[in-house]
Design a protein around this motif. Structure first.
Motif, PDB file in Angstrom:
ATOM      1  N   ASP A 152      15.719   5.787   7.790  1.00 39.88           N
ATOM      2  CA  ASP A 152      15.710   5.701   6.337  1.00 39.88           C
ATOM      3  C   ASP A 152      14.813   4.561   5.854  1.00 39.88           C
ATOM      4  N   VAL A 153      13.707   4.880   5.200  1.00 39.13           N
ATOM      5  CA  VAL A 153      12.840   3.835   4.638  1.00 39.13           C
ATOM      6  C   VAL A 153      12.681   4.122   3.146  1.00 39.13           C
ATOM      7  N   PRO A 154      13.061   3.169   2.262  1.00 43.78           N
ATOM      8  CA  PRO A 154      12.864   3.448   0.833  1.00 43.78           C
ATOM      9  C   PRO A 154      11.370   3.547   0.535  1.00 43.78           C
ATOM     10  N   GLY A 155      10.954   4.590  -0.159  1.00 44.95           N
ATOM     11  CA  GLY A 155       9.530   4.757  -0.454  1.00 44.95           C
ATOM     12  C   GLY A 155       9.364   5.505  -1.754  1.00 44.95           C
ATOM     13  N   PHE A 156       8.400   5.071  -2.550  1.00 45.20           N
ATOM     14  CA  PHE A 156       8.175   5.676  -3.861  1.00 45.20           C
ATOM     15  C   PHE A 156       6.726   6.146  -3.956  1.00 45.20           C
ATOM     16  N   PRO A 157       6.477   7.493  -3.837  1.00 41.66           N
ATOM     17  CA  PRO A 157       5.103   7.991  -3.976  1.00 41.66           C
ATOM     18  C   PRO A 157       4.571   7.622  -5.357  1.00 41.66           C
ATOM     19  N   GLN A 158       3.286   7.287  -5.434  1.00 41.88           N
ATOM     20  CA  GLN A 158       2.704   6.864  -6.705  1.00 41.88           C
ATOM     21  C   GLN A 158       2.250   8.073  -7.508  1.00 41.88           C
TER      22      GLN A 158
ATOM     23  N   ILE B 147       2.254   5.408  -0.879  1.00 40.39           N
ATOM     24  CA  ILE B 147       3.706   5.233  -1.036  1.00 40.39           C
ATOM     25  C   ILE B 147       3.987   3.737  -1.216  1.00 40.39           C
ATOM     26  N   LYS B 148       4.752   3.414  -2.252  1.00 42.40           N
ATOM     27  CA  LYS B 148       5.139   2.011  -2.462  1.00 42.40           C
ATOM     28  C   LYS B 148       6.456   1.765  -1.737  1.00 42.40           C
ATOM     29  N   ILE B 149       6.434   0.778  -0.865  1.00 39.62           N
ATOM     30  CA  ILE B 149       7.650   0.433  -0.098  1.00 39.62           C
ATOM     31  C   ILE B 149       8.066  -0.971  -0.530  1.00 39.62           C
ATOM     32  N   PRO B 150       9.360  -1.196  -0.783  1.00 41.71           N
ATOM     33  CA  PRO B 150       9.776  -2.551  -1.191  1.00 41.71           C
ATOM     34  C   PRO B 150       9.377  -3.607  -0.157  1.00 41.71           C
ATOM     35  N   ALA B 151       8.733  -4.664  -0.643  1.00 44.62           N
ATOM     36  CA  ALA B 151       8.415  -5.798   0.228  1.00 44.62           C
ATOM     37  C   ALA B 151       9.702  -6.291   0.888  1.00 44.62           C
ATOM     38  N   ALA B 152      10.815  -6.190   0.116  1.00 42.61           N
ATOM     39  CA  ALA B 152      12.111  -6.646   0.639  1.00 42.61           C
ATOM     40  C   ALA B 152      12.511  -5.889   1.900  1.00 42.61           C
ATOM     41  N   TRP B 153      12.126  -4.618   1.992  1.00 42.98           N
ATOM     42  CA  TRP B 153      12.486  -3.835   3.180  1.00 42.98           C
ATOM     43  C   TRP B 153      11.786  -4.412   4.420  1.00 42.98           C
ATOM     44  N   PHE B 154      10.465  -4.676   4.294  1.00 41.96           N
ATOM     45  CA  PHE B 154       9.716  -5.253   5.426  1.00 41.96           C
ATOM     46  C   PHE B 154      10.291  -6.618   5.816  1.00 41.96           C
TER      47      PHE B 154
ATOM     48  N   LEU C 137       1.596  -0.980  -1.073  1.00 37.30           N
ATOM     49  CA  LEU C 137       1.344   0.457  -0.956  1.00 37.30           C
ATOM     50  C   LEU C 137       0.901   0.741   0.472  1.00 37.30           C
ATOM     51  N   VAL C 138       1.445   1.798   1.047  1.00 38.02           N
ATOM     52  CA  VAL C 138       0.974   2.212   2.376  1.00 38.02           C
ATOM     53  C   VAL C 138       0.546   3.677   2.289  1.00 38.02           C
ATOM     54  N   SER C 139      -0.224   4.134   3.293  1.00 40.48           N
ATOM     55  CA  SER C 139      -0.652   5.537   3.286  1.00 40.48           C
ATOM     56  C   SER C 139       0.549   6.415   3.658  1.00 40.48           C
ATOM     57  N   ARG C 140       0.463   7.686   3.271  1.00 36.17           N
ATOM     58  CA  ARG C 140       1.551   8.611   3.612  1.00 36.17           C
ATOM     59  C   ARG C 140       1.744   8.674   5.124  1.00 36.17           C
ATOM     60  N   GLN C 141       0.611   8.618   5.853  1.00 30.21           N
ATOM     61  CA  GLN C 141       0.657   8.671   7.318  1.00 30.21           C
ATOM     62  C   GLN C 141       1.479   7.494   7.880  1.00 30.21           C
ATOM     63  N   GLN C 142       1.195   6.314   7.355  1.00 23.78           N
ATOM     64  CA  GLN C 142       1.926   5.134   7.836  1.00 23.78           C
ATOM     65  C   GLN C 142       3.397   5.218   7.444  1.00 23.78           C
ATOM     66  N   TYR C 143       3.647   5.758   6.249  1.00 21.71           N
ATOM     67  CA  TYR C 143       5.035   5.904   5.795  1.00 21.71           C
ATOM     68  C   TYR C 143       5.787   6.844   6.739  1.00 21.71           C
ATOM     69  N   GLU C 144       5.114   7.945   7.138  1.00 23.06           N
ATOM     70  CA  GLU C 144       5.784   8.893   8.028  1.00 23.06           C
ATOM     71  C   GLU C 144       6.052   8.277   9.404  1.00 23.06           C
ATOM     72  N   ARG C 145       5.126   7.436   9.854  1.00 26.11           N
ATOM     73  CA  ARG C 145       5.370   6.726  11.135  1.00 26.11           C
ATOM     74  C   ARG C 145       6.584   5.813  11.018  1.00 26.11           C
ATOM     75  N   LEU C 146       6.687   5.130   9.886  1.00 21.23           N
ATOM     76  CA  LEU C 146       7.841   4.238   9.667  1.00 21.23           C
ATOM     77  C   LEU C 146       9.143   5.045   9.634  1.00 21.23           C
TER      78      LEU C 146
END
Ligand code: EPU
Length: 340
Positions: free
Chosen positions: A259-265, A272-279, A244-253
């Motif tokens: 395009d970053v896959p992200g699933f708000p909780q 925001i949950k981001i697939p470990a596979a993406w990183f 899980l990352v903060s919305r702020q960090q997600y927006e920076r990414l």
């Protein structure tokens, strides 16, 4: 029940790494379980419960008693006209149970087709895939307390389910043995097809008319295309949880990578949950090999044993993966697999 000494566990774990249990027994009845627990107390051995061995990494020999749970049996009881309670023994194979339900027109777990492992292991990590998790259909379970031999009945709240998490990974770790699980299933289908990879697999099917059988087939097709078969290439599925990352960090990414896959909780939309596979993809792990271990070529969160790897080899690769993601993204990847 026979108790074997110095038992080879390499065929009992889907990473296929070598490890020995000081003692090992197969539990086929409640009596066997009582006997196994008494043996562990008598010999002052710690107890480890093994289901299908599909989510565990042995990094050393186990200095205690490993019990393989082989408690079988499936029973159904109607709950009104549209729901059925399903009781399944902890040793039943999960995927076989999904197939049994489809055959008997009991719906709710079709998205969980082809998940390796046993019914009794399912609540431990609250198995989930393609938009459904065990907690969605879970009613309760029966377990035996190791210290007292008492039978406990636990409802859904008592299990404290979270994302790939439950009380059995925390305060009850090693304290209870799950013997039977109860689920509430529907006799009328209401397919859950929102998960992106599933939706695209079903794109040519009329979504209003999609059947649970089609959902299960689509899930199986997606899984087979992305996830290696442990029989052919030993692995334990996702090695890490999705962070899980903060919305702020997600927006920076998003600003940096598009395009970053992200699933708000749902329960905390600022996370925001981001697939470990993406990183791991971005840090170029996909398909990389390190001696006998490597990262799967189609899924960067899956570590595979190419043959002859030890648990230590897997851990060394896992640490290197964690380190590169931490250095580049300041994100800590947490193992999803149980490390023993
Ligand atoms: N992606 C990449 N690179 C990859 C793979 C995926 O960038 O190598 C990105 C893609 O954008 C893709 C997204 O990540 O759309 C999600 O990937 P995927 O659908 O394969 O799912 P996941 O998040 O990697 C999780 C579960 C799986 C479960 C699938 C489907 C965890 C830790 N893993 O994986 O569960 O099957 O979703 O629901 O939550 C397991 O627990 O062992 C497991 C396999």
């Amino acid at each position: 029940m026979d108790i074997h000494q110095n038992y080879d566990l390499s065929h009992c774990n889907s990473f296929a790494v070598p490890a020995k249990a000081r003692a090992y027994g197969e539990v086929r009845s409640k009596q066997d379980l009582v006997q196994a627990m008494a043996y562990a107390v008598e010999q002052e051995l710690p107890l480890f419960v093994l289901g299908g061995g599909s989510n565990v990494l042995f990094t050393a020999d186990y200095p205690g008693l490993v019990v393989h749970i082989a408690l079988r049996g499936i029973e159904t009881n109607p709950l009104g006209t549209e729901q059925v309670e399903l009781l399944a023994g902890a040793g039943e194979n999960w995927h076989q149970l999904v197939m049994y339900c489809l055959k008997n027109k009991l719906y709710g777990i079709e998205n969980l087709a082809l998940i390796p492992g046993t019914v009794g292991a399912a609540p431990i990590q609250n198995i989930g895939a393609y938009g459904v998790e065990l907690a969605d259909v879970f009613v309760g379970l029966e377990a035996v307390e190791v210290s007292s031999g008492r039978t406990l009945m636990m409802d859904r709240d008592a299990c404290e389910f979270g994302y790939r998490d439950s009380i059995f990974k925390h305060s009850l770790e090693g304290q209870v043995v799950i013997t039977c699980v109860s689920l509430r299933l529907e006799t009328r289908a209401s397919p859950e097809i929102g998960y992106p990879a599933l939706a695209s697999e079903l794109a040519t099917t009329d979504s209003a008319a999609v059947t649970p059988e089609q959902v299960a087939n689509a899930v199986m097709a997606v899984r087979r295309s992305k996830l290696p078969d442990p029989e052919l290439l030993p692995n334990c599925g996702s090695f890490f949880k999705n962070p899980l990352v903060s919305r702020q960090q997600y927006e920076r990414l998003l600003a940096d990578y598009g395009d970053v896959p992200g699933f708000p909780q749902p329960e905390s939309p600022e996370l925001i949950k981001i697939p470990a596979a993406w990183f791991l993809d971005k840090t170029r792990w996909k398909g990389r090999r390190q001696g006998a271990v490597g990262v799967h070529e189609h899924q960067a969160v899956v570590i595979v044993n190419h043959g002859g790897a030890s648990g230590a080899d897997v851990m060394q690769l896992a640490r290197a993966m964690q380190q590169s993601v931490a250095e580049r993204f300041s994100v800590e990847l947490e193992p999803e697999v149980r490390i023993v």
